[in-house]
Enzyme design. Structure first.
Site, short mmCIF file in Angstrom:
data_model
loop_
_atom_site.label_atom_id
_atom_site.label_comp_id
_atom_site.label_asym_id
_atom_site.label_seq_id
_atom_site.Cartn_x
_atom_site.Cartn_y
_atom_site.Cartn_z
N HIS A 109 0.84 -1.20 0.00
CA HIS A 109 0.00 0.00 0.00
C HIS A 109 0.87 1.24 0.00
O HIS A 109 2.00 1.24 0.50
CB HIS A 109 -1.00 0.01 1.15
N ASP A 149 -0.27 4.33 1.11
CA ASP A 149 -0.64 5.29 2.14
C ASP A 149 0.12 5.01 3.43
O ASP A 149 0.62 3.90 3.64
CB ASP A 149 -2.15 5.29 2.40
N ASP A 196 6.47 0.60 6.72
CA ASP A 196 5.05 0.32 6.59
C ASP A 196 4.40 1.29 5.60
O ASP A 196 3.88 2.32 5.98
CB ASP A 196 4.37 0.43 7.96
N GLU A 252 -5.22 1.56 3.01
CA GLU A 252 -5.08 0.39 3.87
C GLU A 252 -5.09 0.74 5.34
O GLU A 252 -5.65 0.01 6.16
CB GLU A 252 -3.77 -0.35 3.52
N GLU A 253 -4.47 1.85 5.68
CA GLU A 253 -4.35 2.23 7.09
C GLU A 253 -5.69 2.60 7.73
O GLU A 253 -5.79 2.72 8.95
CB GLU A 253 -3.37 3.40 7.24
N ASP A 272 1.41 -10.29 0.52
CA ASP A 272 1.18 -8.96 1.10
C ASP A 272 2.10 -8.79 2.30
O ASP A 272 2.88 -9.68 2.65
CB ASP A 272 -0.29 -8.84 1.51
N HIS A 320 4.78 2.60 12.65
CA HIS A 320 3.84 3.65 13.08
C HIS A 320 4.45 4.55 14.15
O HIS A 320 3.72 5.33 14.78
CB HIS A 320 2.53 3.06 13.61
#
Length: 489
Positions: free
Chosen positions: A122, A124, A157, A191-192, A218, A462
């Site tokens: 992803h 984002d 991430d 996705e987030e 994934d 994160h």
């Protein structure tokens, strides 16, 4: 005395049988690692690859729970940059924009009888907490290169996955590689925050076209270092399963009034007591499913004493569960977890609350359903004054993928070729991935991108000062090159 002797002899016989059974099981727990020859590292344009990745990190493609904060401009700018940075990808593959900002690429293979594969990631990222900006050693959207590390939000991430895949395909196209099967690339933009407009729509699009995938790769698994006692070498943790998700609200009503004349229990007290019951009575632990597979793969690589314990879980299961329960990360893979995350009630310090509400988040092991969780909660709390309701997103745990499939063996082979000496182990990821959106069109979902992480660097996900080693990013590119060759060569 005769009876005592018989009991003694019976006890001796039982002990001998136990010893024999334990010994046999220990011997029978043999290695599941694949013997493969390491390949020579692909000669990449390392400086160019790192430069392109750093540039991608500078696009602030942030997803917000509050959709009103969404800024489309960085996503569209990133689309334009990717087209310029990967010209062969964008002239050879078909590109579709799905849900306005997600990207779906189709690479036509030479043999239409073979099922396609899908590589996904992803584009984002999560927001950066303004309160932590000063704690970043390098700007979170600067893409700085320092001390052999690439810094910025998305390095782990998981823009490294999306850009790493594109680098791999661009490299193979430059070599003249023609895949023997169709290959899809799917890069979601949300996705987030759940993936409802990105991968959910891309999966629905492929389903409508009658596409059936051999496998999906994934995020969700890593190259873990020093994560499990008894294993001294890095382990490629390939998540063959992930948990389901349920947010449950617990609500109680009160009569209100002045706090100087309280009832025995206010609405806040009722809800607090319910949470206390749930935390005091967690779901039972279990060592089956993907966690059992992990033990089967790693047990043979451990010392004899640990191998004996793992191969005889029927006897030593309580011991293993107790050890796993001592760590938050391992406790989460042996049970459906309970986490009270929100609490609200009352309007003033001296006013009795007329209503109190809490949100409890459950992450469900495969085999546990949201209906079963609700039954457990109702039976555990056992208070007619508490009302229950679902809040927000809910989904059941996807099925566990088959480690005996050709698809898993191909992935295991790739890992062995690119990362010599690394062990491979299936496991269950405790987080959620967009791969679950493709469950209706594939039986094999493997969550693995080889970011090298240990207990300390796991906190960077994160978190503040997110970063990845240059060499690790280049490893990710080489991994995808080899996986495509092995699957579609």
């Amino acid at each position: 005395m005769s009876s005592i002797k018989k009991l003694f002899l019976a006890g001796v016989v039982i002990i001998v049988i136990l010893i024999v059974v334990v010994a046999i099981n220990t011997v029978l727990l043999t290695s599941k690692q694949m013997a493969v020859q390491p390949i020579e590292a692909v000669d990449l344009d390392e400086e160019g690859a790192v430069g392109r990745f750093r540039r991608v990190l500078q696009f602030e493609t942030v997803s917000y729970e509050d959709s009103s904060k969404f800024n489309a401009e960085p996503f569209l700018a990133l689309h334009a940059y990717l087209a310029q940075a990967f010209p062969k990808v964008h002239t050879t593959l078909e590109r579709e924009v799905i849900g306005d900002y997600s990207l779906l690429y189709s690479w036509k293979g030479s043999d239409s009888s073979r099922q396609p594969i899908l590589l996904m990631s992803h584009i984002d990222v999560v927001p950066v907490d303004p309160a932590t900006r000063d704690e970043w050693e390098h700007p979170p959207f600067g893409g700085d290169l320092a001390d052999g590390l690439i810094w910025g939000r998305g390095t782990l991430d998981i823009k490294c996955g999306a850009v790493g895949i594109l680098e791999a395909v661009e490299f193979l196209l430059t070599e003249g590689f023609q895949p023997s099967r169709d290959i899809y690339l799917a890069f979601g933009h949300d996705e987030e925050v759940g993936g409802a407009n990105g991968n959910a729509r891309m999966a629905a699009t492929l389903k409508e076209r009658g596409v059936r995938l051999e496998y999906v790769i994934d995020e969700g698994g890593i190259l873990g270092e020093d994560l499990l006692p008894g294993i001294a070498v890095p382990v490629a943790y390939v998540a063959v399963a992930e948990k389901g998700y349920l947010d449950l609200t617990l609500t109680a009503q009160g009569t209100g009034g002045h706090s100087s004349m309280p009832p025995p229990q206010t609405a806040v007290g009722i809800v607090a007591a319910a949470i206390q019951e749930l935390e005091s009575n967690p779901f039972p632990s279990q060592l089956g499913g993907a966690t059992g597979l992990m033990l089967d793969y790693l047990g043979p690589e451990m010392a004899i004493a640990q191998r004996m314990v793992i191969s005889n879980r029927w006897l030593f299961g309580p011991l293993i569960k107790r050890q796993f329960a001592e760590s938050l990360s391992t406790n989460a893979i042996i049970r459906t977890t309970t986490a009270a995350t929100m609490m609200e009630g009352g309007i003033a310090r001296n006013v009795l609350p007329t209503r109190a509400r809490a949100v409890v988040n459950f992450r469900m092991l495969p085999g546990h359903t949201s209906a079963q969780v609700l039954e457990h909660v109702q039976a555990t709390v056992n208070d007619f004054r508490v009302e229950y309701g679902e809040s927000g997103k809910t989904w059941e745990a996807p099925a566990v993928s088959d480690t005996e499939s050709v698809a898993f063996k191909t992935l295991q082979r790739t890992i062995g070729e690119v990362f010599p000496g690394v062990l491979v182990a299936p496991f269950i990821t405790t987080g959620a991935t967009d791969s679950r959106k493709y469950g209706e069109i594939t039986e094999n979902t493997f969550r693995f991108i080889p970011t090298r992480l240990n207990n300390e660097s796991l906190t960077l996900l994160h978190g503040v000062n997110e970063r990845i080693a240059v060499e690790n990013y280049l490893e990710i590119i080489r991994f995808f090159i080899q996986q495509i060759r092995n699957s579609a060569g």
